[in-house]
Write an enzyme that holds these catalytic residues in place. Structure first.
Site, PDB file in Angstrom:
ATOM      1  N   GLU A  48       1.739  14.025   2.864  1.00 42.03           N
ATOM      2  CA  GLU A  48       0.691  13.269   3.551  1.00 42.03           C
ATOM      3  C   GLU A  48       0.576  11.871   2.960  1.00 42.03           C
ATOM      4  OE1 GLU A  48      -3.071  15.254   3.798  1.00 42.03           O
ATOM      5  OE2 GLU A  48      -2.140  17.199   4.155  1.00 42.03           O
ATOM      6  N   CYS A  49       0.536  10.883   3.866  1.00 39.39           N
ATOM      7  CA  CYS A  49       0.497   9.489   3.391  1.00 39.39           C
ATOM      8  C   CYS A  49      -0.820   8.806   3.702  1.00 39.39           C
ATOM      9  CB  CYS A  49       1.648   8.692   4.015  1.00 39.39           C
ATOM     10  SG  CYS A  49       1.473   8.404   5.788  1.00 39.39           S
ATOM     11  N   THR A  50      -1.689   9.442   4.486  1.00 40.14           N
ATOM     12  CA  THR A  50      -2.884   8.732   4.967  1.00 40.14           C
ATOM     13  C   THR A  50      -3.779   8.251   3.834  1.00 40.14           C
ATOM     14  OG1 THR A  50      -3.938  10.891   5.288  1.00 40.14           O
ATOM     15  CG2 THR A  50      -2.948   9.853   7.218  1.00 40.14           C
TER      16      THR A  50
END
Length: 327
Positions: free
Chosen positions: A75-77
């Protein structure tokens, strides 16, 4: 044939690049049901599981799947600059640490970790690197722009390409495999008239939208088509030319296309098939599930296919070459 397991697989854009390089997906995992449905529709031979990776037992799955490559896009958010000033979730960031049990169980020769470059500012980033290295991997840390690989989108991402056999891989190596020219935003637009536009100056139009458009008109002149850019940190006046690659696709509607009928400007949002084209996935890749908003999110969460294709081509050359030397 190179085989791979795909963690945080999304809608399969990275996998599409790998498959274009003649690799085979064995297993894909994602916590979003729509993503796994999309992946399965595009790669029906792969086992696809809808679950957070931490709820699975990689040691059990390793009894069936022993991949050459473990492909991961944590996950990069919570790392992304697109969040603006919003605080990031540490739980989200720690999904990157969650790949370690999979490395231990599946023991792939190759590991790929894709994320936004701001992941390097995360307090546990060095811990992740040192842990990967402790399993015997040489870590090649690259910062690649998808536009440099013939993708009609300027999308810059960190790629950790890790090899147990110590290979050194550079951006120059990957670019030497790529023969595609630069593609601009104009190339992703459906110009058929299928998608209807509305007058820019209509009642209720947000003033900020009009101001973006007028800045573009002042720079380009009237009668020139352009794209309005919404959301994220913007330092270019909220618009872009069609002659440059599309700016980075996010998980929200970000791009409005302004065209002209005579002297009247019209506007519409870019549609999922156009965004799909901007991801470089090619005509074989489809988005058969979900509503419009969800398809935009699938694209915004994805990895541009041409970049992953070149990575897998380089890996395949090294991997299969080493195998030939050993035989």
């Amino acid at each position: 044939m190179i085989t791979f397991v795909d963690l945080f697989c999304g809608g399969g854009f990275g996998a599409r690049g790998a498959v274009n390089a003649k690799a085979k997906p064995l297993l894909a995992v994602d916590a979003w049901e729509l993503a796994t449905e999309t992946y399965k529709s595009n790669f029906p031979s792969a086992e696809v599981i809808c679950s957070p990776i931490e709820k699975l037992k990689p040691s059990q799955l390793a009894k069936k799947h022993r991949p050459d490559v473990l492909l991961t896009s944590p996950e990069c958010t919570s790392h992304s600059i697109a969040r603006g000033a919003k605080p990031g979730s540490e739980k989200s960031k720690e999904t990157a640490i969650g790949i370690i049990p999979w490395i231990k169980a599946m023991q792939p020769r190759w590991l790929i970790v894709e994320n936004v470059n701001r992941m390097k500012k995360w307090g546990r980033h060095n811990e992740l690197i040192s842990t990967i290295e402790s399993y015997g991997y040489t870590v090649n840390d690259l910062y690649l722009n998808a536009a440099d690989f013939g993708t009609p989108q300027a999308r810059k991402r960190m790629f950790l390409i890790c090899d147990k056999e110590g290979s050194v891989i550079t951006e120059k190596d990957l670019k030497s495999l790529h023969k595609r020219g630069l593609k601009d935003a104009r190339s992703v637009i459906d110009w058929s008239g299928k998608y209807k536009s509305t007058p820019l100056y209509k009642p209720g139009r947000a003033q900020a939208t009009i101001e973006r458009a007028e800045r573009a008109m002042e720079s380009l002149g009237r009668g020139k088509d352009f794209i309005i850019v919404y959301y994220g940190s913007d330092y270019a006046g909220g618009w872009q030319s069609l002659d440059a690659p599309l700016r980075t696709i996010t998980t929200l509607d970000r791009f409005g296309l302004v065209t002209w009928s005579g002297t009247t400007p019209y506007i519409r949002m870019l549609q999922p098939p156009e965004l799909l084209k901007a991801m470089g996935a090619g005509s074989k890749h489809t988005l058969p599930h979900g509503n419009r908003r969800e398809k935009v999110k699938l694209c915004g969460n994805g990895v541009c296919s041409p970049v992953m294709e070149m990575i897998f081509r380089q890996i395949s050359q090294i991997h299969l070459g080493d195998r030939d030397l050993a035989s």
